[in-house]
Design an enzyme around this catalytic site. Structure first.
Site, PDB file in Angstrom:
ATOM      1  N   ARG A 138      -0.131  17.034  12.793  1.00  0.00           N
ATOM      2  CA  ARG A 138       0.499  16.258  11.968  1.00  0.00           C
ATOM      3  C   ARG A 138       0.983  16.841  10.410  1.00  0.00           C
ATOM      4  NH1 ARG A 138      -4.722  13.427  12.069  1.00  0.00           N
ATOM      5  NH2 ARG A 138      -5.744  13.458  10.264  1.00  0.00           N
ATOM      6  N   TRP A 198     -10.008   8.908   0.755  1.00  0.00           N
ATOM      7  CA  TRP A 198     -10.127   8.435   2.171  1.00  0.00           C
ATOM      8  C   TRP A 198     -11.522   7.987   2.153  1.00  0.00           C
ATOM      9  CZ3 TRP A 198      -6.341   6.104   4.097  1.00  0.00           C
ATOM     10  CH2 TRP A 198      -5.003   6.701   4.088  1.00  0.00           C
ATOM     11  N   TRP A 215       0.642  -1.409   0.120  1.00  0.00           N
ATOM     12  CA  TRP A 215       0.025  -0.107  -0.142  1.00  0.00           C
ATOM     13  C   TRP A 215       0.905   1.142  -0.068  1.00  0.00           C
ATOM     14  CZ3 TRP A 215      -5.193   1.870   0.448  1.00  0.00           C
ATOM     15  CH2 TRP A 215      -5.024   3.115   0.965  1.00  0.00           C
ATOM     16  N   PHE A 221       4.264   8.755  10.117  1.00  0.00           N
ATOM     17  CA  PHE A 221       3.013   9.393   9.275  1.00  0.00           C
ATOM     18  C   PHE A 221       3.879  10.452   8.457  1.00  0.00           C
ATOM     19  CE2 PHE A 221      -1.292   8.908  11.260  1.00  0.00           C
ATOM     20  CZ  PHE A 221      -1.118   7.371  11.140  1.00  0.00           C
ATOM     21  N   SER A 222       3.133  11.225   7.643  1.00  0.00           N
ATOM     22  CA  SER A 222       3.735  12.222   6.765  1.00  0.00           C
ATOM     23  C   SER A 222       4.677  13.286   6.964  1.00  0.00           C
ATOM     24  CB  SER A 222       2.573  12.633   6.006  1.00  0.00           C
ATOM     25  OG  SER A 222       1.926  11.799   5.011  1.00  0.00           O
ATOM     26  N   ASN A 236       0.224   5.691   0.283  1.00  0.00           N
ATOM     27  CA  ASN A 236      -0.431   6.988   0.153  1.00  0.00           C
ATOM     28  C   ASN A 236       0.238   8.075   0.165  1.00  0.00           C
ATOM     29  OD1 ASN A 236      -0.735   5.846   3.095  1.00  0.00           O
ATOM     30  ND2 ASN A 236      -1.276   8.110   3.434  1.00  0.00           N
ATOM     31  N   ASP A 237       0.310   9.078   0.828  1.00  0.00           N
ATOM     32  CA  ASP A 237       0.953  10.224   0.562  1.00  0.00           C
ATOM     33  C   ASP A 237       2.435  10.474   0.178  1.00  0.00           C
ATOM     34  OD1 ASP A 237      -1.336  10.865   1.999  1.00  0.00           O
ATOM     35  OD2 ASP A 237      -0.216  11.814   3.698  1.00  0.00           O
TER      36      ASP A 237
HETATM   37  C1  FRU Z   1      -3.250  12.124   4.504  1.00  0.00           C
HETATM   38  C2  FRU Z   1      -2.924  11.445   5.885  1.00  0.00           C
HETATM   39  C3  FRU Z   1      -2.218  12.329   6.502  1.00  0.00           C
HETATM   40  C4  FRU Z   1      -1.283  11.197   7.525  1.00  0.00           C
HETATM   41  C5  FRU Z   1      -1.068   9.957   6.577  1.00  0.00           C
HETATM   42  C6  FRU Z   1      -1.309   8.739   7.238  1.00  0.00           C
HETATM   43  O1  FRU Z   1      -3.386  11.371   3.584  1.00  0.00           O
HETATM   44  O2  FRU Z   1      -4.147  10.882   6.590  1.00  0.00           O
HETATM   45  O3  FRU Z   1      -2.577  13.411   7.538  1.00  0.00           O
HETATM   46  O4  FRU Z   1       0.071  11.640   7.921  1.00  0.00           O
HETATM   47  O5  FRU Z   1      -2.002  10.083   5.576  1.00  0.00           O
HETATM   48  O6  FRU Z   1      -0.808   7.722   6.406  1.00  0.00           O
END
Ligand code: FRU
Length: 492
Positions: A167, A296, A41, A106-107, A43-44
């Site tokens: 965050r 999301w 997976w 996280f990001s 994401n960001d």
């Molecule tokens: C955005 C987010 C961020 C977080 C990350 C977690 O897509 O929700 O706020 O740091 O993804 O994977």
């Protein structure tokens, strides 16, 4: 000890990737030229930076399955933003402040300091008080192997900010000072909090850079703040602003007070699959952004993350886009020129007039680029209808409706899986031409139009047999001055 624990967790993840990557690589839904992970997976985009001669992409990553969990930072480098080399993972959960399986690393972002590559990321853990988020530092001498700072976390949620809404630090340097902006929530409203530091370890609160009064939701994920021309841009991904999910604001910034005064707002991309963009500078001074091509479960249009988990992966980035400031302080987002090297089998047609209701096949295929220049003065059509990636029963329907002044992108019949119609306004006030620029890859369509200001990115999971791409004029004729199409090389 803790350095070893992170190393062990990286190696464990790496074994998992190595065991699965050959199988995943053969997946039929894999992209051909959009950046994606080898397995698992994504994401960001995180820590995007040009460092020691290479572009570095880090990314939110779960190496264990095609669903979100237990965030690591993946890592890849490129000389040209098109050809990528995967590197060992940069960060893995290992510490009391970042080791929860529904949390992790996280990001965050990257910056060069003291000859080293510094990362600031959000550690997310659960020590029995809900999910606590704090900002943490990791650094590297070689840009590949990272070590977490012993004094972590360097920033915790200030008074009044819930611990699970603090965050996504984005760093920059101005004169001799480092700055960071973090997303937060206060009393149900989103905020971007500004801090400064001289040494990257000790941080001092400056001000609330900007905040929502309700119109931009209750939380700003992945805020990013940068200068462009004589203006500043704040980008963020709001939670709680319904279908607005990637917003930009343009205005002036006062370093004395730490306040951002914005006068212009806009949507970076109106599609269902464009989120959490992060910016970086290229060595030739372009401001480039990269977003995550998915959504999301809290978004109003969300259905699921698509069927690719069946192939052992999920997630890719949208194409890198150059940000350009216009005279009226709105922004354009142009696919970077590096992508032109992917083009092959060019077809060019000039001065094509389409009579009403007469479909024209403009390109056959699923992995292609198309650029159309439409002469509005010589056209009488009320609508342009495009059927993309179509077969007898399946199609993605894009309509440019001149009377409604709206673009719609309907994927409800695209593939038997995807749902929904994404919409963008279409502002042709005072314009003689409409430009349409399409990037189709195996599992997505990115469509730019109207001077790269009305952009729509949506994932569709159409098989290769859905390869018809048609344009039809409705309610009058359409004058296409220039139509260029290419197949695009596979590089991933
Ligand atoms: C955005 C987010 C961020 C977080 C990350 C977690 O897509 O929700 O706020 O740091 O993804 O994977």
């Amino acid at each position: 000890m803790s350095k070893e624990l992170m190393q062990q967790n990286i190696e464990k993840a790496q074994r998992e990737i190595d065991a699965k990557k050959e199988y995943v690589r053969k997946g039929k839904m894999r992209q051909h030229y959009h950046f994606m992970p080898q397995t698992g997976w994504l994401n960001d985009p995180n820590g995007l930076i040009f460092y020691k001669g290479k572009y570095h992409f880090f990314y939110q990553y779960n190496p264990y399955e095609g669903f979100w969990s237990c965030m690591h930072w993946g890592h890849a480098v490129s000389g040209d933003l098109v050809h990528w080399e995967y590197l060992p993972l940069a960060l893995a959960p290992s510490e009391s402040y970042d080791n929860h399986h529904q949390g992790g690393c996280f990001s965050g972002s990257a910056i060069e300091h003291d000859g080293k590559l510094f990362l600031m990321y959000t550690g997310t853990t659960n020590n029995g008080k809900g999910f606590e988020q704090s900002q943490c530092i990791a650094y590297s001498e070689d840009g590949i192997h990272f070590e977490k700072y012993k004094g972590n976390p360097v920033l915790t949620a200030p008074e009044g900010i819930p611990g699970d809404f603090f965050r996504d630090p984005k760093l920059w340097k101005h004169e001799d000072t480092y700055y960071v902006v973090c997303g937060a929530n206060k009393d149900g409203m989103a905020q971007a909090l500004l801090y400064k530091s001289q040494d990257m370890f000790h941080w001092e609160f400056v001000n609330i850079l900007a905040e929502s009064r309700g119109e931009w939701g209750y939380m700003w994920e992945c805020p990013d703040f940068y200068p462009i021309g004589d203006k500043y841009v704040l980008m963020f991904s709001p939670m709680g602003a319904k279908e607005r999910t990637s917003v930009y604001l343009v205005g002036d910034f006062d370093y004395q007070t730490g306040k951002f005064y914005y006068t212009v707002s806009g949507e970076i991309d109106w599609g269902f699959d464009y989120y959490a963009p992060q910016s970086f500078l290229s060595p030739d001074g372009r401001r480039i952004i990269v977003g995550w091509a998915n959504a999301w479960d809290w978004m109003p249009f969300w259905k699921d993350w698509g069927p690719t988990y069946k192939e052992g992966w999920c997630g890719f980035f949208n194409l890198p886009r150059e940000v350009v400031l216009c005279g009226d302080n709105t922004l354009q987002f142009l696919p970077v020129s590096e992508l032109e090297q992917l083009r092959k089998d060019e077809q060019v047609q000039r001065n094509v007039t389409l009579e009403a209701e007469n479909p024209l096949l403009f390109r056959e295929g699923s992995v292609y680029e198309a650029k159309l220049k439409i002469n509005l003065k010589e056209s009488t059509a009320k609508k342009i209808c495009m059927e993309l990636r179509s077969s007898d029963e399946k199609k993605t329907l894009v309509v440019f409706d001149f009377e409604k002044a709206e673009i719609s992108f309907d994927r409800s019949r695209a593939d038997g899986w995807s749902k929904g119609t994404a919409k963008s306004p279409l502002n042709l006030l005072g314009k003689d031409y409409l430009d349409i620029h399409i990037f189709s890859d195996q599992s997505s369509v990115e469509m730019f139009s109207n001077h790269y200001q009305n952009n729509i990115s949506c994932n569709i999971f159409a098989p290769e047999t859905e390869c018809g791409n048609y344009i039809t004029a409705q309610g009058g004729k359409l004058s296409i001055e220039l139509m260029e199409t290419w197949d695009l090389e596979g590089v991933m």
